[in-house]
Design a protein around this motif. Structure first.
Motif, PDB file in Angstrom:
ATOM      1  N   GLU A  79       1.042  -1.224  -0.089  1.00 11.58           N
ATOM      2  CA  GLU A  79      -0.038   0.000   0.049  1.00 11.58           C
ATOM      3  C   GLU A  79       0.912   1.313  -0.079  1.00 11.58           C
ATOM      4  OE1 GLU A  79      -3.268   0.116  -0.204  1.00 11.58           O
ATOM      5  OE2 GLU A  79      -3.630  -1.956  -0.247  1.00 11.58           O
ATOM      6  N   GLU A  80       0.479   2.303  -0.753  1.00 14.12           N
ATOM      7  CA  GLU A  80       1.268   3.450  -1.019  1.00 14.12           C
ATOM      8  C   GLU A  80       1.395   4.079   0.331  1.00 14.12           C
ATOM      9  OE1 GLU A  80       1.395   7.361  -3.747  1.00 14.12           O
ATOM     10  OE2 GLU A  80      -0.375   6.557  -3.339  1.00 14.12           O
ATOM     11  N   ASP A  81       0.457   4.109   1.314  1.00 12.17           N
ATOM     12  CA  ASP A  81       0.315   4.998   2.480  1.00 12.17           C
ATOM     13  C   ASP A  81       1.338   4.154   3.552  1.00 12.17           C
ATOM     14  OD1 ASP A  81      -1.457   2.925   2.897  1.00 12.17           O
ATOM     15  OD2 ASP A  81      -2.863   4.321   3.545  1.00 12.17           O
ATOM     16  N   GLN A  82       1.645   2.971   3.093  1.00 18.41           N
ATOM     17  CA  GLN A  82       2.358   2.056   4.429  1.00 18.41           C
ATOM     18  C   GLN A  82       3.748   2.083   3.997  1.00 18.41           C
ATOM     19  OE1 GLN A  82       0.939  -1.947   3.991  1.00 18.41           O
ATOM     20  NE2 GLN A  82      -1.056  -1.461   5.101  1.00 18.41           N
ATOM     21  N   CYS A  83       4.349   2.820   2.953  1.00 20.81           N
ATOM     22  CA  CYS A  83       5.756   2.967   2.644  1.00 20.81           C
ATOM     23  C   CYS A  83       6.247   4.205   2.319  1.00 20.81           C
ATOM     24  CB  CYS A  83       6.332   1.893   1.588  1.00 20.81           C
ATOM     25  SG  CYS A  83       5.251   1.836   0.147  1.00 20.81           S
ATOM     26  N   SER A  84       7.066   4.920   2.869  1.00 23.02           N
ATOM     27  CA  SER A  84       7.358   6.020   2.726  1.00 23.02           C
ATOM     28  C   SER A  84       7.672   6.745   1.254  1.00 23.02           C
ATOM     29  CB  SER A  84       8.617   6.617   3.777  1.00 23.02           C
ATOM     30  OG  SER A  84       9.774   5.792   3.443  1.00 23.02           O
ATOM     31  N   GLU A  85       8.567   5.662   0.862  1.00 23.37           N
ATOM     32  CA  GLU A  85       9.014   5.964  -0.855  1.00 23.37           C
ATOM     33  C   GLU A  85       8.668   5.030  -1.555  1.00 23.37           C
ATOM     34  OE1 GLU A  85      13.208   7.005   0.454  1.00 23.37           O
ATOM     35  OE2 GLU A  85      12.767   9.047  -0.005  1.00 23.37           O
ATOM     36  N   TRP A  90      11.819   3.931  -6.878  1.00 24.15           N
ATOM     37  CA  TRP A  90      12.492   3.128  -7.716  1.00 24.15           C
ATOM     38  C   TRP A  90      12.052   3.759  -9.246  1.00 24.15           C
ATOM     39  CZ3 TRP A  90      12.039  -2.791  -6.199  1.00 24.15           C
ATOM     40  CH2 TRP A  90      12.752  -3.240  -5.348  1.00 24.15           C
ATOM     41  N   LEU A  91      10.910   4.129  -9.427  1.00 23.86           N
ATOM     42  CA  LEU A  91      10.376   4.796 -10.569  1.00 23.86           C
ATOM     43  C   LEU A  91      11.258   5.970 -10.986  1.00 23.86           C
ATOM     44  CD1 LEU A  91       6.577   4.296 -10.417  1.00 23.86           C
ATOM     45  CD2 LEU A  91       8.115   3.075 -12.071  1.00 23.86           C
ATOM     46  N   VAL A 137      -1.675   6.937  -8.235  1.00 25.11           N
ATOM     47  CA  VAL A 137      -2.148   7.620  -9.384  1.00 25.11           C
ATOM     48  C   VAL A 137      -0.676   8.023 -10.106  1.00 25.11           C
ATOM     49  CG1 VAL A 137      -3.169   9.933 -10.122  1.00 25.11           C
ATOM     50  CG2 VAL A 137      -4.188   8.406  -8.364  1.00 25.11           C
ATOM     51  N   LYS A 138       0.313   8.581  -9.391  1.00 27.13           N
ATOM     52  CA  LYS A 138       1.542   8.750 -10.091  1.00 27.13           C
ATOM     53  C   LYS A 138       2.200   7.756 -10.762  1.00 27.13           C
ATOM     54  CE  LYS A 138       2.717  12.935  -6.859  1.00 27.13           C
ATOM     55  NZ  LYS A 138       3.609  13.264  -6.157  1.00 27.13           N
ATOM     56  N   ALA A 139       1.982   6.565 -10.351  1.00 24.08           N
ATOM     57  CA  ALA A 139       2.491   5.350 -11.122  1.00 24.08           C
ATOM     58  C   ALA A 139       1.992   5.181 -12.013  1.00 24.08           C
ATOM     59  CB  ALA A 139       2.741   4.216 -10.158  1.00 24.08           C
ATOM     60  N   LYS A 140       0.649   5.367 -12.205  1.00 26.06           N
ATOM     61  CA  LYS A 140      -0.457   4.906 -13.322  1.00 26.06           C
ATOM     62  C   LYS A 140      -0.148   6.175 -14.499  1.00 26.06           C
ATOM     63  CE  LYS A 140      -4.411   3.437 -12.759  1.00 26.06           C
ATOM     64  NZ  LYS A 140      -4.459   2.196 -13.558  1.00 26.06           N
ATOM     65  N   GLU A 141      -0.016   7.262 -14.045  1.00 24.95           N
ATOM     66  CA  GLU A 141       0.431   8.253 -15.054  1.00 24.95           C
ATOM     67  C   GLU A 141       1.620   7.834 -15.554  1.00 24.95           C
ATOM     68  OE1 GLU A 141       0.657  13.257 -15.269  1.00 24.95           O
ATOM     69  OE2 GLU A 141       0.910  12.121 -13.523  1.00 24.95           O
ATOM     70  N   GLU A 177      -7.479   1.372 -16.756  1.00 28.02           N
ATOM     71  CA  GLU A 177      -8.713   1.422 -15.452  1.00 28.02           C
ATOM     72  C   GLU A 177      -8.545   2.442 -14.561  1.00 28.02           C
ATOM     73  OE1 GLU A 177     -10.816  -2.186 -12.909  1.00 28.02           O
ATOM     74  OE2 GLU A 177      -8.961  -2.264 -13.723  1.00 28.02           O
ATOM     75  N   LYS A 178      -9.774   2.953 -14.250  1.00 25.79           N
ATOM     76  CA  LYS A 178      -9.556   4.084 -13.244  1.00 25.79           C
ATOM     77  C   LYS A 178      -8.457   5.146 -13.361  1.00 25.79           C
ATOM     78  CE  LYS A 178     -11.426   0.805  -9.609  1.00 25.79           C
ATOM     79  NZ  LYS A 178     -11.167   0.413  -8.382  1.00 25.79           N
ATOM     80  N   CYS A 179      -8.480   5.387 -14.587  1.00 26.40           N
ATOM     81  CA  CYS A 179      -7.477   6.435 -14.959  1.00 26.40           C
ATOM     82  C   CYS A 179      -7.981   7.896 -14.839  1.00 26.40           C
ATOM     83  CB  CYS A 179      -6.850   6.326 -16.279  1.00 26.40           C
ATOM     84  SG  CYS A 179      -5.553   7.148 -16.938  1.00 26.40           S
ATOM     85  N   PRO A 180      -7.536   8.757 -14.031  1.00 28.16           N
ATOM     86  CA  PRO A 180      -8.153  10.062 -13.999  1.00 28.16           C
ATOM     87  C   PRO A 180      -8.235  10.741 -15.383  1.00 28.16           C
ATOM     88  CG  PRO A 180      -6.415   9.809 -12.386  1.00 28.16           C
ATOM     89  CD  PRO A 180      -6.208   8.636 -13.320  1.00 28.16           C
TER      90      PRO A 180
END
Length: 357
Positions: A79-85, A90-91, A137-141, A177-180
């Motif tokens: 989960e994104e909110d469970q890890c600081s970076e 890596w991206l 969302v940033k990773a999806k972008e 999918e679920k792309c803003p």
């Protein structure tokens, strides 16, 4: 510490030890989010380059590349909110280049042949792209920006074999999918993308595979808003009935509305060049295993699709009730032509039985 297991695996004394510890890590699948550092993605990238030196890569190299991708997918599953970076670090520091190099190599392996090892790597890297896009969302972008156009080109390119295009189409739908809205609009603003979307729409008539047709429609609905669909569909469907049927597809009844449209598109009485023949059946069995018709009030028949371009028979059915999920997706069953040895037809004017062996 458990959050350093992946870090310790990548810091092993030599490559053999690294891969052995990676296997152990992936077998254990610790639920605690892993620490992700710049050094770790550098190590992953170095290992990937070593296995990509030979073209095409050997079977052992493909196995190693798949382990690296599985490690990335494990981190993407945090989960994104469970890890600081985590994954975003890596991206920013080499993961995209690593995945892109593997993607290009895998795509070359499966361009015109269904090489088993190459296909495994191709599916693995596509799964990785999909997993990264679901992280945030940033990773999806990033995934839409880097791979959206490439995947779209693979889908519409007849130079690729069918299974390669189908897997690309499935991944394109995962990424979109679920792309803003702003990300989708930015994607469509890239030169050439709208032209390829138009080509994708026209491909519905010649796809030659029902599942592929459904995937195309799904992509078109993800990439276009209603006014665009109303405009574009006039060039995709010259027949007014088909045009209206396409626009009538609803998200809440997507599968059944697609069946209504595509049965008309593929109707051999009106389309002599159809490459998909859909037959309504009362019952379907695989050996002694009865398959269940999708439980939908509008899906009155159990449809079986004979696909002449992909050379396979497909059908959608209810999955086995092996869990307590309230809602489950329909399952696709595919029978490829090289798995069929004979066909026999028995019956009367009112009932026909098809037996495949």
């Amino acid at each position: 510490m458990q959050n350093q297991m992946l870090q310790k695996a990548l810091a092993a004394e030599d490559d053999i030890a690294v891969y052995n510890q990676l296997k152990q890590f992936l077998e254990e699948k610790p639920e605690i989010p892993q620490i992700c550092t710049r050094t770790m993605i550098d190590q992953l990238s170095i290992l990937a380059r070593k296995s990509l030196q030979c073209s095409p890569p050997s079977a052992p190299d493909i196995e190693r590349l798949m382990l690296l991708l599985q490690a990335v997918m494990h981190v993407a599953g945090d989960e994104e909110d469970q890890c600081s970076e985590g994954l975003m670090l890596w991206l920013q520091h080499g993961l995209i280049d690593m995945v892109s190099d593997i993607f290009i190599t895998a795509l070359h392996c499966v361009r015109k042949s269904n090489d088993e090892n190459g296909r495994k790597l191709y599916v693995e890297v596509l799964d990785t792209i999909g997993a990264i896009s679901d992280f945030s969302v940033k990773a999806k972008e990033k995934m839409v920006e880097i791979y959206g156009g490439q995947l779209l080109q693979v889908v519409i390119a007849p130079s690729f074999i069918f299974v390669t295009r189908l897997e690309a189409l499935k991944t394109l739908n995962v990424v979109m999918e679920k792309c803003p809205v702003q990300i989708r609009e930015k994607f469509k603003g890239v030169p050439g993308h709208m032209e390829n979307i138009q080509k994708l729409g026209r491909l519905i008539h010649e796809a030659g595979d029902y599942e592929f047709q459904v995937g195309i429609i799904e992509t078109l609905f993800r990439l276009t808003h209603k006014p665009q669909r109303e405009s574009f569909s006039k060039s995709w469907f010259q027949n007014e009935k088909l045009h209206k049927s396409f626009l009538a597809i609803k998200d809440t009844e997507f599968e059944t509305d697609c069946r209504i449209l595509l049965n008309s598109v593929n109707d051999p009485t009106t389309n002599q060049c159809t490459s998909v023949i859909s037959l309504p059946c009362q019952t379907v069995s695989l050996g002694k295993l009865p398959l269940r018709k999708p439980e939908d009030a509008k899906y009155s028949d159990f449809w079986v699709d004979f696909n002449t371009v992909s050379h396979r028979i497909t059908l959608f059915c209810e999955p086995d009730q092996t869990d307590d999920e309230e809602e489950s997706l329909w399952e696709t069953v595919a029978i490829w032509d090289d798995n069929i040895q004979s066909l026999s037809i028995k019956g009367t004017l009112c009932f026909i039985q098809y037996l495949l062996s």
